[in-house]
Motif scaffolding. Sequence first.
Motif, mmCIF file in Angstrom:
data_model
loop_
_atom_site.group_PDB
_atom_site.id
_atom_site.type_symbol
_atom_site.label_atom_id
_atom_site.label_comp_id
_atom_site.label_asym_id
_atom_site.label_seq_id
_atom_site.Cartn_x
_atom_site.Cartn_y
_atom_site.Cartn_z
ATOM 1 N N UNK A 152 3.262 -7.944 13.258
ATOM 2 C CA UNK A 152 4.545 -8.569 12.946
ATOM 3 C C UNK A 152 4.834 -8.670 11.451
ATOM 4 N N UNK A 153 3.841 -8.375 10.622
ATOM 5 C CA UNK A 153 4.083 -8.420 9.177
ATOM 6 C C UNK A 153 3.140 -7.443 8.490
ATOM 7 N N UNK A 154 3.706 -6.632 7.595
ATOM 8 C CA UNK A 154 2.938 -5.589 6.919
ATOM 9 C C UNK A 154 3.272 -5.611 5.438
ATOM 10 N N UNK A 155 2.258 -5.435 4.611
ATOM 11 C CA UNK A 155 2.449 -5.267 3.171
ATOM 12 C C UNK A 155 1.666 -4.043 2.732
ATOM 13 N N UNK A 156 2.319 -2.879 2.724
ATOM 14 C CA UNK A 156 1.638 -1.629 2.404
ATOM 15 C C UNK A 156 0.585 -1.312 3.448
ATOM 16 N N UNK A 176 -4.858 0.559 6.323
ATOM 17 C CA UNK A 176 -4.496 1.878 5.822
ATOM 18 C C UNK A 176 -3.001 2.110 5.896
ATOM 19 N N UNK A 177 -2.565 3.171 5.244
ATOM 20 C CA UNK A 177 -1.145 3.494 5.219
ATOM 21 C C UNK A 177 -0.642 3.854 6.615
ATOM 22 N N UNK A 178 0.638 3.627 6.809
ATOM 23 C CA UNK A 178 1.280 4.077 8.037
ATOM 24 C C UNK A 178 1.459 3.009 9.094
#
Length: 456
Positions: free
Chosen positions: A319-323, A393-395
């Motif tokens: 529900x929440x992402x930072x990079x 990780x990214x994505x």
Amino acid sequence: MAMFLVTTPSNPSGAVKPLSRSASELPRPVGARSWEAVSISSGVSAAVALTAAVGRRTGRSHAWRRCNPSDESTQIVSQRAASSQVQKDFFSACSLAGTWEKAIDEVVAAAGTGYESGFAFVSALYVDQAQGLPALTEMLREKLGLEHLVVGVTTGGIGQAAGTAAVDFSGGGAGEDWPPFEVESGPYLSIGLMQKAGAVPFFISKDAGGDTELVNRMASDGVVRALLVLGDPFGPVEQIMTSLGETFPKAVMAGGITSTMQVGHESQNQFTPSMAICSAGNKARLLSEGVCGLMLTEMEVHTIVCQGCRPAGPAVNITNVSGPVCTGIGGRPAKEAVMLIFSSVNPETQEKMKQCMTIGLGRQGENGSLIGDGDWLIRGISQVTPNGGLVVGDGIQEGQPMRFHVRDRESAESDLDLMMNRYRLERSLIGGPEPVGCFLFTCNGRGEDLYSRRHV
């Protein structure tokens, strides 16, 4: 673990999107299960089995292995194949000799000559002895008589025993008894050779440079059926693989990550390339910060992914992402959500969560409750931030389904049996040529530490 099984060629089709010129402009990987499943950092392993083409002769990243899924579906390589001319469509050999020159001699004596292309996986110890990867790569390609050779430095080797030291270590006998084995430290050289794969080597760098024009031309020709690849741990592997997936929408991609090659003191933080390509008539190309490998035009690859993990707790949404950091899970801060899930599982699972907890990701838009236990894309948690965020990780994306998993020996073994039985059943229904060999790219979290025994 992920297995890649090569079968009868079919006519590739589908729209082709040229490889992007700038890796920084590439889209974030979404549902890139084929590649992620074989990344060493993801905690799974992968194998590639090869089959002969109809009407044609065809022949961890921790390792390479001659996989034997079943007596009915693979050809066993025996010492009788060790002659001056190639006897098999595919061949595996692994040496543990004391010097890199002797290791090359042992695998060459086992394999013979006449193969078209292949991969070699080598320990950093041999590279140090040879005073660099180019000398080892060029000598090995020349003595094997290959058109193309891709070499990667890894943290372990898998293959069929070649030479006295390897036979002794594997617990096998002499003569025709060449058992497959795994080595996780010390000197080793493992090779996997294909007689006729129609292989074309390539390299794509972090800025989408390298052999971009060659890759786009091969994509336009529509002849590439599969890509076997190695990625540099310092390169934007996910972005490059996403772009390659768009460029070759119908081709299977499989491979793993090489290990780092540090030079000088640790405090200097300097590294040398851990990948190389060498073709007949050319010097070895040292490669870093990108992806290299072979485009196969006369083979097809089937993949089987064996995660070696089991779910821990329910499926939830990010529900929440930072990079690359997951900071919110199920509408709660990540740290709070982890503790809630931890308290909901049994004591045995809690202990495993303390030791090795991973994250399984679903595709954006999927219903997490409908994703099967073996269908999650497994990623390791590389770090926990001071506020409890999980560095995945990214994505990763908000709204993406996820589920915690734990590394489990019993699950790893039963998952492999299940996947192989599924594959054999599918092949018996579909028909086609039998596999002639197998590449295995296995996670460095497996091995003796997971199974409490060698050569699993």
